[in-house]
Design an enzyme around this catalytic site. Structure first.
Site, PDB file in Angstrom:
ATOM      1  N   HIS A 121      50.662  41.084  32.976  1.00 55.54           N
ATOM      2  CA  HIS A 121      51.873  41.870  33.243  1.00 55.54           C
ATOM      3  C   HIS A 121      53.080  40.954  33.134  1.00 55.54           C
ATOM      4  O   HIS A 121      53.188  39.978  33.879  1.00 55.54           O
ATOM      5  CB  HIS A 121      51.823  42.469  34.649  1.00 55.54           C
ATOM      6  N   TYR A 175      56.803  49.529  42.438  1.00 53.28           N
ATOM      7  CA  TYR A 175      57.005  49.650  43.882  1.00 53.28           C
ATOM      8  C   TYR A 175      58.174  50.604  44.103  1.00 53.28           C
ATOM      9  O   TYR A 175      59.283  50.310  43.661  1.00 53.28           O
ATOM     10  CB  TYR A 175      57.352  48.291  44.497  1.00 53.28           C
ATOM     11  N   PRO A 212      49.874  44.113  52.096  1.00 49.87           N
ATOM     12  CA  PRO A 212      49.493  44.103  50.674  1.00 49.87           C
ATOM     13  C   PRO A 212      50.667  44.179  49.696  1.00 49.87           C
ATOM     14  O   PRO A 212      50.472  43.984  48.498  1.00 49.87           O
ATOM     15  CB  PRO A 212      48.607  45.351  50.539  1.00 49.87           C
ATOM     16  N   LYS A 248      49.440  39.445  47.691  1.00 46.34           N
ATOM     17  CA  LYS A 248      49.309  37.990  47.842  1.00 46.34           C
ATOM     18  C   LYS A 248      48.041  37.532  48.553  1.00 46.34           C
ATOM     19  O   LYS A 248      47.726  36.332  48.536  1.00 46.34           O
ATOM     20  CB  LYS A 248      50.523  37.439  48.613  1.00 46.34           C
ATOM     21  N   TYR A 252      56.978  36.616  42.959  1.00 44.45           N
ATOM     22  CA  TYR A 252      55.910  37.520  42.518  1.00 44.45           C
ATOM     23  C   TYR A 252      54.861  36.779  41.689  1.00 44.45           C
ATOM     24  O   TYR A 252      53.669  37.002  41.835  1.00 44.45           O
ATOM     25  CB  TYR A 252      56.505  38.702  41.722  1.00 44.45           C
TER      26      TYR A 252
HETATM   27  C1  PHB Z   1      46.562  46.991  43.613  1.00 44.04           C
HETATM   28  O1  PHB Z   1      46.452  47.020  42.376  1.00 44.04           O
HETATM   29  O2  PHB Z   1      45.657  47.404  44.363  1.00 44.04           O
HETATM   30  C2  PHB Z   1      47.809  46.442  44.194  1.00 44.04           C
HETATM   31  C3  PHB Z   1      48.827  46.004  43.367  1.00 44.04           C
HETATM   32  C4  PHB Z   1      49.974  45.479  43.924  1.00 44.04           C
HETATM   33  C5  PHB Z   1      50.105  45.392  45.291  1.00 44.04           C
HETATM   34  C6  PHB Z   1      49.094  45.816  46.123  1.00 44.04           C
HETATM   35  C7  PHB Z   1      47.937  46.355  45.573  1.00 44.04           C
HETATM   36  O3  PHB Z   1      51.219  44.865  45.822  1.00 44.04           O
END
Ligand code: PHB
Ligand code: APR
Length: 392
Positions: free
Chosen positions: A75, A204, A296, A300, A387
Site C-alpha cells: 500500500h 479511516y 488497533p 501497530k 504509519y
Molecule cells: C485490518 O486490516 O484488520 C486492519 C487494518 C488497519 C487497522 C486495523 C486493522 O488500523
C-alpha cells in the site's frame, strides 16, 4: 520429574514467540517454545494485517516471507475520510519511498508455524500450569505439565512472549513493575467477507455517528470495522445491520460502491492502551502483548511485537556470547523508546477518528484537526512517517 535444559525458554507461540524462536535458530542459540494452547487454536485468531517495512524485512531475514512476497499487497498510501470527503495520504511520497504491506496476521502466524515445524528446537503445545522461577538469579527455570506430567526446563534466559493474559508479566513482583493504562469508551465490531474491497488502500473514517474502517485481506476478501459500544454483543448485529451502519459512516462515493455479502466472521474487540515497564527483570525479558497493548487504529500491535523481538534477539546474541548483563538492560531501553512513540501514534489516530462524546464541540475540533493535518505538509509527513513505522 524430567529435567531438560536450553539457552532460552520462550513462553508463548504467538507471533512474538515464534518470530523470536526462528531468529534465535538462525543465530545458533538453542531455544524451546512453551505454548498453553493447541496450534489449531493459535492459528484461528483473526487480527489486523498491515505490516511495516521493518516487519517484512524481519520475516525475510528469518526465511518466513516466501508467501508474503507473493500474496502481500503493498500500500503506497492510506486514506482519511471526514465530512463526506476522502483525503489520500501518500506514504511513499512522504517518507522517501516507504510503504506498508497488507497481509493478515493469521497468515503471518501460519508462515511462522511452518518455519518452526522445520526447526530442530522443540515447541510444546498444550502445556498446562506454566510457571516461571528464579529469574532473579543466574539459573532460571520453567515448570509446566505436558499430558499430565510435570517437566522442568532449565535455561539462561526466559522470553515472556505470552500475550496480555500470559503468566510472565504477572510473575514479576508488583513493586518492580510500573504499568500505564487507558481504556477507551468503545470497541470495534469487525466483519470479514468475501467481497472485493471498496478501497484499494486502508481508509479511516471519522463520522458523526462514529468511526469506520475499510481494509482488506486480498482483492476478494474485505475486512471492515465500525466503532461500537464496548458492551455490545455480536448477536445484536445482523449482516444487513452491519452493512447499513458502515455505509452511513462512509463518504457517499465509498458507500455507493461498497459490495456487500454474507459475513465469514464478526467479532467485537475492546480498545485499550497499556504499557508495562521495564521490559527486563533479571533473566526475564518481556516482548509483544505481554508488555504492551495498543488500540488497533494504525495496526501497530503485530509490528511492535516484531520490533521488540528485533531488539531482544540482538540483546540475547550479545548476552549469550559475552555474558554481560548490560545488553539485557539496553533491550528494555531501546524497545521501550519505540513502544512509547508507537503508543502515541495509535492513541493520536484513535482520538482523531473516533467519537468520544455527544458534545458537538469535540466533533468540530476533530474535523478542524483533520482539515489541518491533511492540508499541512508537516501534518501529512507526521502521519505517513508513523504509519510506515519508526526506524529501528
Ligand atoms: C485490518 O486490516 O484488520 C486492519 C487494518 C488497519 C487497522 C486495523 C486493522 O488500523
Ligand atoms: N503459558 C504459555 N503460553 C501462554 C500462556 C501461558 N501461561 N498464556 C498465554 N500464552 C500464549 C497464548 O496462547 C498465545 O498463543 O502466548 C501467546 C501470545 O500470543 P499473542 O497474544 O498473539 O501475543 P504476541 O505474540 O505478543 O503478539 C502480538 O499479535 O496477538 C497479536 O494483538 C496482538 O497484534 C498483537 C501481536
Amino acid at each position: 520429574m524430567t529435567t531438560t535444559s536450553t539457552q532460552v525458554a520462550i513462553i508463548g507461540a504467538g507471533p512474538a514467540g515464534l518470530a523470536l524462536a526462528s531468529k534465535l535458530d538462525r543465530l545458533g542459540i538453542d531455544n524451546v517454545v512453551i505454548e498453553r494452547r493447541s496450534q489449531e487454536y493459535v492459528l484461528a485468531r483473526i487480527r489486523a494485517g498491515i505490516l511495516e517495512q521493518t516487519t517484512v524485512d524481519f520475516l525475510k531475514d528469518i526465511g518466513a516471507a516466501g508467501r508474503l512476497e507473493q500474496e502481500g499487497i503493498p500500500h503506497h498510501g492510506v486514506r482519511l475520510a471526514y465530512n463526506n470527503r476522502i483525503i489520500p495520504v501518500g506514504l511513499g511520497a512522504n517518507t522517501g519511498g516507504k510503504v506498508v504491506t497488507a497481509y493478515g496476521q493469521t497468515e503471518v502466524t501460519k508462515d511462522l508455524c511452518d518455519l518452526r515445524a522445520a526447526s530442530p528446537n522443540p515447541t510444546i503445545y498444550e502445556a498446562e500450569n506454566v510457571s516461571l522461577h528464579d529469574f532473579d538469579s543466574a539459573r532460571p527455570y520453567v515448570l509446566y505439565d505436558e499430558q499430565g506430567v510435570t517437566k522442568r526446563l532449565n535455561c539462561q534466559l526466559i522470553a515472556g512472549c505470552d500475550g496480555y493474559h500470559g503468566v510472565s508479566r504477572v510473575s514479576v513482583p508488583e513493586s518492580a513493575i510500573t504499568t500505564y493504562e487507558k481504556v477507551y469508551p468503545f470497541g470495534w465490531l469487525g466483519m470479514l467477507a468475501d467481497v472485493p474491497p471498496v478501497s484499494p488502500e486502508v481508509l479511516y473514517a471519522n463520522a458523526r455517528r462514529g468511526f469506520a474502517l475499510c481494509s482488506m485481506r486480498s482483492w476478494t476478501r474485505s475486512r471492515y470495522y465500525i466503532q461500537c459500544d464496548p458492551d455490545d454483543k455480536v448477536e445484536n448485529w445482523t449482516d444487513d445491520m452491519f452493512w447499513d451502519e458502515l455505509k452511513r459512516r462512509l463518504p457517499d462515493e465509498v458507500s455507493d460502491n461498497i459490495q456487500t455479502g454474507p459475513s465469514l466472521e464478526k467479532s467485537i474487540a475492546p480498545l485499550r492502551s497499556f504499557i508495562a515497564e521495564p521490559l527486563r527483570f533479571g533473566r526475564l525479558l518481556l516482548a509483544g502483548d505481554a508488555a504492551h497493548v495498543v488500540p488497533p487504529t494504525g495496526a501497530k500491535g503485530l509490528n511492535l511485537a516484531f520490533s521488540d523481538v528485533h531488539y531482544m534477539s540482538e540483546a540475547i546474541e550479545t548476552f549469550t556470547s559475552d555474558g554481560h548483563e548490560d545488553a539485557l538492560s539496553r533491550y528494555s531501553e531501546r524497545a521501550l523508546a519505540r513502544v512509547w512513540k508507537t503508543q502515541r501514534f495509535s492513541w493520536y489516530l484513535t482520538n482523531l477518528t473516533h467519537r468520544f462524546s455527544d458534545d458537538p464541540f469535540d466533533q468540530r475540533v476533530k474535523e478542524a484537526e483533520l482539515a489541518y493535518v491533511t492540508t499541512s505538509q508537516a501534518g501529512l509527513q507526521m502521519i505517513a512517517e508513523n504509519y510506515v513505522g519508526m526506524p529501528l
